[in-house]
Enzyme design. Sequence first.
Site, PDB file in Angstrom:
ATOM      1  N   HIS A  78       0.837  -1.208   0.000  1.00  0.00           N
ATOM      2  CA  HIS A  78       0.000   0.000   0.000  1.00  0.00           C
ATOM      3  C   HIS A  78       0.872   1.259   0.000  1.00  0.00           C
ATOM      4  CE1 HIS A  78      -3.179  -2.723   2.111  1.00  0.00           C
ATOM      5  NE2 HIS A  78      -2.960  -3.071   0.856  1.00  0.00           N
ATOM      6  N   HIS A 234      -9.379  -1.795  -4.639  1.00  0.00           N
ATOM      7  CA  HIS A 234      -8.236  -2.139  -3.785  1.00  0.00           C
ATOM      8  C   HIS A 234      -7.282  -3.100  -4.503  1.00  0.00           C
ATOM      9  CE1 HIS A 234      -5.864  -2.356  -0.186  1.00  0.00           C
ATOM     10  NE2 HIS A 234      -5.719  -3.644  -0.457  1.00  0.00           N
ATOM     11  N   ASP A 238      -3.297  -2.666  -4.921  1.00  0.00           N
ATOM     12  CA  ASP A 238      -2.289  -3.700  -4.628  1.00  0.00           C
ATOM     13  C   ASP A 238      -1.386  -3.963  -5.838  1.00  0.00           C
ATOM     14  OD1 ASP A 238      -2.983  -4.277  -2.000  1.00  0.00           O
ATOM     15  OD2 ASP A 238      -4.288  -5.957  -2.536  1.00  0.00           O
ATOM     16  N   HIS A 261      -1.427 -11.305  -4.834  1.00  0.00           N
ATOM     17  CA  HIS A 261      -0.001 -10.980  -4.732  1.00  0.00           C
ATOM     18  C   HIS A 261       0.900 -12.028  -5.387  1.00  0.00           C
ATOM     19  CE1 HIS A 261      -0.753  -7.462  -2.406  1.00  0.00           C
ATOM     20  NE2 HIS A 261      -1.433  -8.134  -1.509  1.00  0.00           N
TER      21      HIS A 261
HETATM   22 ZN   LIG Z   1      -3.914  -4.600  -0.181  1.00  0.00          ZN
END
Ligand SMILES: [Zn+2]
Length: 293
Positions: A78, A234, A238, A261
């Site tokens: 973030h 969001h 990311d 991720h």
């Molecule tokens: Zn995040």
Amino acid sequence: MNAQRKTINTPVSISGIGLHSGIYTTVELRPSSPSNGITFVRADLDGLRIPALQASTTALDYATTVGKDDVSVGTVEHLLSAVMACGITDVEVHIDGPEVPIVDGSALPFMHLIDAAGVRDLGTEIPLLRLRQPIEVVDGEKFIRMAPANRLVLKYKIDFSHPVIGRQSYNFDYHHDSFLKKIAPARTFGFVRDVEKMRAAGLARGGSVENCIVLDDEGVMNGPLRFRDEFVRHKILDLLGDLALIGRPIAGEITANRAGHALHSRFVAKVLEAASRAEDGLGEAAPPEPLFA
Ligand SMILES: [Zn+2]
């Protein structure tokens, strides 16, 4: 095509609890000279330096961690997303513990922090990374593709079988002001049903209704949402943060479907591999190669 190298004007700091470790830390951003890139510095461990690069990535479970010699800094994405959105190429991130504070779960506090510091040109340029060929990484239904383009566009789709989330998609044309208004405020989210399992694995120990959208099986437990499609926004936040680990600004049209991720990281690795294979994507697009050499 080049971008200006940029850093911040003056040191600024922020403190708070780590989402996964539950440990309270202070992060101080400090101006840096050109060519140092974005570097984490463990202030509590003799200033051990960890470059914010793909090669430093050590863990990707629910957050992105960078490390070196058994020392790490977790949940960097973030903060790095805000750094990317502000066009910062060189900054030192001093931190006195193992995890960047989650603050409110979004990138907005980091945008305000950088805004308070001010951003300045370093007087040199850095070539944008642009690939001439499309690339993709695939994991079942999940994928990330990148088509050549002269600017950065991020397109994301998610599909959660949950009444509040469902299918969401968002297209983000990389620009500081639209990031600030439309992406930076989007908070991380988690499901109550996962909390016990995550805590047993040493995760989510600092998670609370103050720093995370908490969902039960029916809805949002700590509403209201900041956007109806806050979840997919969001994911874009990311992704931009994870792209910082390329180590230079990138141009391309990136489409991500149900990624996270781990796939972001595989994508970054593939971008770097493609860029190094040919002097290929670096700088101005080279003349087309003959089809048959
Ligand atoms: Zn995040």
